[in-house]
Write an enzyme that holds these catalytic residues in place. Structure first.
Site, PDB file in Angstrom:
ATOM      1  N   HIS A 479       0.777  -1.064   0.106  1.00  0.00           N
ATOM      2  CA  HIS A 479       0.002   0.016   0.118  1.00  0.00           C
ATOM      3  C   HIS A 479       0.895   1.192  -0.073  1.00  0.00           C
ATOM      4  CE1 HIS A 479      -3.715   2.208   0.972  1.00  0.00           C
ATOM      5  NE2 HIS A 479      -2.979   3.135   1.513  1.00  0.00           N
ATOM      6  N   GLU A 480       1.904   1.108   0.884  1.00  0.00           N
ATOM      7  CA  GLU A 480       2.768   2.519   1.141  1.00  0.00           C
ATOM      8  C   GLU A 480       3.745   2.659  -0.085  1.00  0.00           C
ATOM      9  OE1 GLU A 480       1.805   4.381   3.068  1.00  0.00           O
ATOM     10  OE2 GLU A 480       0.482   3.333   4.583  1.00  0.00           O
ATOM     11  N   HIS A 483       1.863   4.513  -3.220  1.00  0.00           N
ATOM     12  CA  HIS A 483       1.630   5.826  -2.917  1.00  0.00           C
ATOM     13  C   HIS A 483       2.866   6.713  -3.621  1.00  0.00           C
ATOM     14  CE1 HIS A 483      -1.783   6.552  -0.649  1.00  0.00           C
ATOM     15  NE2 HIS A 483      -1.591   5.900   0.107  1.00  0.00           N
ATOM     16  N   GLU A 502      -5.635   7.412  -2.094  1.00  0.00           N
ATOM     17  CA  GLU A 502      -5.816   6.299  -1.268  1.00  0.00           C
ATOM     18  C   GLU A 502      -6.833   5.252  -1.758  1.00  0.00           C
ATOM     19  OE1 GLU A 502      -4.956   5.687   1.666  1.00  0.00           O
ATOM     20  OE2 GLU A 502      -3.942   7.744   1.869  1.00  0.00           O
TER      21      GLU A 502
END
EC number: 3.4.11.-
Length: 566
Positions: A479-480, A483, A502
């Site tokens: 997830h990170e 980003h 997000e």
């Protein structure tokens, strides 16, 4: 003008008058004092007035319109008409009456909840409910407004960049033989627009300029949310000094940083990214379209490690016994809100042995590759871009380091260290070139309010993911990592549209994780469907508990950067 807000409930005011003047580069020189829980020093701002960046924005728009089958749109700002308000007292005890919020009678794009659709463009931001844009109104002086909160500003001065040997070559007008405001501003204008292939020379000049002597103090005032600076006689942004130095220090209660202890009981401090971004770390321009580069020197006791958003893997330089200095820089323009720093007694975690079962093997750049920069044909603003770098395009796993308190060594080796290479490789296989050249991962203290937060070149992770098994750790990592593309390299222009980044990151964490695990297609589909079902049920629960006005999504304005992301 002093707006009283509850950061937990209200939208924060974007006070910086970015429609008239932009910060192009920050040079920070700071000391971290754990006894007083204060970060203090100087920050030098290199500015560009509106005339130049409006011309640049116009040329970018024309280029975008000429590209076929590409939806490249820029929301042009509405004029911001400023009513004259009651006179204010500056630090010099002189009166100034040209500081006001934008007239809501002209164009108030905020909804009834105080959310803002600022209609920003690529290099500036227009009026919103809390916008403070000042221009040349009659004979009044121009006012530079910076986002600032919980800071003690001690002095503001103009920097005499003309005193730096060699910078006179940046003046194009031979008639400017006498050092003047115009002479110094012309030097800064040329410095901030040096071509990308001269990025290292540009950083060196920025550093030299930041050490130049001052040539006159500037008048300033502060309120809850802003720092306002002016120079007597400078009536426009073009006339205002383009290089200024601010002497300041943070406050222990400042909401941009958290002073705490790590899991080993040692003191540490780190930026939290919310609720007010970095305005309580240094005076800055907070709107996500106000993109800049930066370089920073941070001094701390020799027992501490300083990690920061930076393209270089910094090493400590001993200044004197018991004190070390760390230096980082960024050449990719980013919002000031993405600047991240963490200072603590961190230990770099390393694998004892690499197993042949590891899903991917790191292939670091050779020195020649790492130093190679190429400016390609990407349509963004010019900077040293990795996406046109032939070596970067094939780099599946960027160089990375992991830091944590020494007591978490075993947990990091068991899960986190083994998962980073396959997760980075999976991201590359799906999206291609990594936007950033390296990655530091820090396990932050137990009071960290979320599972993770992504910033340029550095990622914060909660210690809770280390005890949740490979699945929790792997999905959060993915997830990170996502980003880096969605939220950092590109993001929403409006703070209220973070759900877009997000959303992409949440979707891609499943895609990356399935690839990292080397799942068969049907297994990956089943896993993603299960997680989608769980998310849908959670969304339904949240919708039932949210006010009706909070359940409406507005049309997004996509194209700029945004802040640090969880």
């Amino acid at each position: 003008m002093d707006i009283q807000l509850d950061p937990a409930r209200d939208d924060l005011p974007l006070m910086a008058n970015t429609s008239h003047i932009l910060v192009k580069h920050y040079v920070l020189d700071l000391d971290v004092d754990f006894e007083s829980q204060v970060i203090e020093g100087t920050i030098v701002l290199f500015l560009e007035d509106g005339n130049r960046f409006k011309k640049q924005n116009s040329s970018i728009e024309e280029a975008c319109q000429s590209e076929s089958n590409k939806a490249c749109k820029f929301g042009m700002p509405e004029p911001c008409h400023i009513p004259v308000t009651n006179a204010r007292t500056f630090s010099s005890e002189m009166e100034y009456n040209d500081f006001a919020i934008c007239s809501k009678g002209e164009k108030d794009t905020s909804d009834k909840d105080g959310n803002h659709d600022n209609q920003e463009h690529a290099s500036g931001i227009s009026s919103s409910k809390y916008c403070c844009d000042t221009g040349n109104h009659g004979s009044e002086d121009f006012l530079l407004v910076l986002d600032c909160c919980d800071l003690s500003v001690l002095k503001v001065e103009e920097v005499d960049v003309a005193a730096v040997p060699g910078l006179e070559k940046f003046t194009r007008s031979p008639e400017l033989t006498v050092v003047s405001e115009e002479f110094r501003n012309q030097i800064v204008r040329e410095l901030v627009t040096l071509p990308a292939n001269r990025w290292r020379e540009q950083l060196d000049y920025y550093a030299c300029c930041s050490q130049a002597p001052g040539c006159g103090e500037l008048l300033f005032d502060t309120d809850t949310w802003s720092l306002q600076i002016r120079k007597t006689g400078a009536q426009t942004a073009t006339d205002f000094p383009h290089a200024i130095r601010i002497w300041y220090k943070t406050k222990p209660e400042g909401r941009s940083v958290t002073w705490t202890s790590d899991q080993s009981g040692r003191p540490c401090v780190y930026t939290v990214g919310s609720p007010i971004n970095n305005r309580a770390l240094f005076p800055c321009q907070e709107p996500p379209v106000a993109m800049s580069t930066w370089q920073a020197t941070v001094r701390a006791a020799a027992s501490f490690v300083v990690l920061m958003s930076g393209e270089n893997s910094a090493k400590p330089t001993q200044l004197w016994e018991g004190c070390s200095s760390w230096y980082y820089y960024v050449t990719m323009p980013m919002p000031a809100s993405t600047f991240t720093i963490a200072v603590g007694c961190w230990t770099e975690m390393k694998m004892e042995t690499w197993s042949s079962n590891d899903l991917a093997t790191e292939r670091p750049f050779s020195p020649s590759e790492a130093n190679f920069r190429h400016v390609g044909v990407c349509s963004h603003m010019e900077y040293p871009c990795r996406f046109q770098n032939a070596s970067a395009t094939t780099q599946e796993i960027i160089p990375h380091r992991v830091f944590a308190p020494v007591c978490l060594t075993g947990a990091c080796q068991e899960t986190l260290l083994r998962l980073i290479p396959p997760c980075l490789s999976a991201a590359h296989s799906v999206l291609g070139t990594h936007p950033f050249s390296r990655l530091d991962v820090l396990i932050v203290p137990a009071n960290f309010p979320s599972l993770g937060m992504a910033s340029p070149h550095i990622m914060f992770l909660s210690q809770s993911i280390l005890t949740g098994g490979n699945h929790l750790c792997g999905t959060r990592l993915c997830h990170e990592i996502a980003h880096a593309w969605f939220g950092l390299a590109i993001g929403a222009r409006d703070w209220t549209e973070e759900w877009l980044s997000e959303g992409f990151a949440t979707h891609l964490e499943d895609v990356f994780w399935a690839t990292a695990q080397q799942l068969a297609p049907h297994e990956a589909r089943e896993q993603q469907e299960l997680r989608a079902c769980l998310r849908w049920r959670r969304l339904q629960d949240e919708m039932q508990c949210s006010p009706e006005e909070m359940q409406v999504l507005r049309f997004p304005h996509v194209g700029g950067h945004s802040g640090s992301f969880s």
